[in-house]
Design a protein around this motif. Structure first.
Motif, PDB file in Angstrom:
ATOM      1  N   LEU A  39       0.833  -1.206   0.000  1.00  0.00           N
ATOM      2  CA  LEU A  39       0.000   0.000   0.000  1.00  0.00           C
ATOM      3  C   LEU A  39       0.869   1.258   0.000  1.00  0.00           C
ATOM      4  N   ASN A  40       1.922   1.250   0.796  1.00  0.00           N
ATOM      5  CA  ASN A  40       2.824   2.404   0.827  1.00  0.00           C
ATOM      6  C   ASN A  40       3.548   2.582  -0.509  1.00  0.00           C
ATOM      7  N   GLU A  41       3.933   1.485  -1.135  1.00  0.00           N
ATOM      8  CA  GLU A  41       4.571   1.572  -2.460  1.00  0.00           C
ATOM      9  C   GLU A  41       3.603   2.153  -3.480  1.00  0.00           C
ATOM     10  N   LEU A  42       2.339   1.714  -3.402  1.00  0.00           N
ATOM     11  CA  LEU A  42       1.334   2.231  -4.335  1.00  0.00           C
ATOM     12  C   LEU A  42       1.077   3.720  -4.093  1.00  0.00           C
ATOM     13  N   LEU A  43       1.092   4.129  -2.833  1.00  0.00           N
ATOM     14  CA  LEU A  43       0.976   5.556  -2.528  1.00  0.00           C
ATOM     15  C   LEU A  43       2.139   6.320  -3.145  1.00  0.00           C
ATOM     16  N   GLY A  51      -3.693   5.843  -0.557  1.00  0.00           N
ATOM     17  CA  GLY A  51      -3.625   6.844   0.501  1.00  0.00           C
ATOM     18  C   GLY A  51      -4.873   6.851   1.357  1.00  0.00           C
ATOM     19  N   ARG A  52      -6.046   6.713   0.714  1.00  0.00           N
ATOM     20  CA  ARG A  52      -7.297   6.662   1.470  1.00  0.00           C
ATOM     21  C   ARG A  52      -7.355   5.411   2.346  1.00  0.00           C
ATOM     22  N   LEU A  53      -6.925   4.279   1.798  1.00  0.00           N
ATOM     23  CA  LEU A  53      -6.944   3.034   2.572  1.00  0.00           C
ATOM     24  C   LEU A  53      -5.987   3.108   3.755  1.00  0.00           C
TER      25      LEU A  53
END
Length: 97
Positions: A39-43, A51-53
């Motif tokens: 998730l952080n990589e995707l952000l 970012g919302r997740l």
């Protein structure tokens, strides 16, 4: 290779080509797995949905430092949530005469 891996690989290829919906779906899959690193990589790749997740998770955990980090990384919702949590209940009336 499982069907999920093939789907993830396809989504990754689409996201690499700039497909925002594929990037959002990758974020959903990472969230379902609890994969905060992804998730952080995707952000970092610009996924507002990631970012919302991440913001949602930080709010549930009450993690103000993570909300600040997310806000600094461009997750606007994290900044708004951080402000809301810092304001706390009854703010505005404290100290007023």
């Amino acid at each position: 290779m499982t069907n999920l891996d093939a789907d993830r690989d396809t989504l990754r290829a689409l996201a690499d080509e700039g497909n925002e919906k594929a990037l959002d779906r990758l974020a959903d899959l990472a969230d379902e797995r609890g994969d905060l690193d992804e998730l952080n990589e995707l952000l970092d790749e610009g996924s507002l949905h990631a970012g919302r997740l991440l913001t949602r998770r930080a709010v549930v955990a009450g993690d103000l430092l993570e909300l600040q980090r997310l806000s600094d990384a461009g997750a606007d919702q994290a900044g708004a949530e951080l402000d809301r949590l810092l304001d706390g209940p009854g703010t505005g009336g404290a100290g007023a005469d």
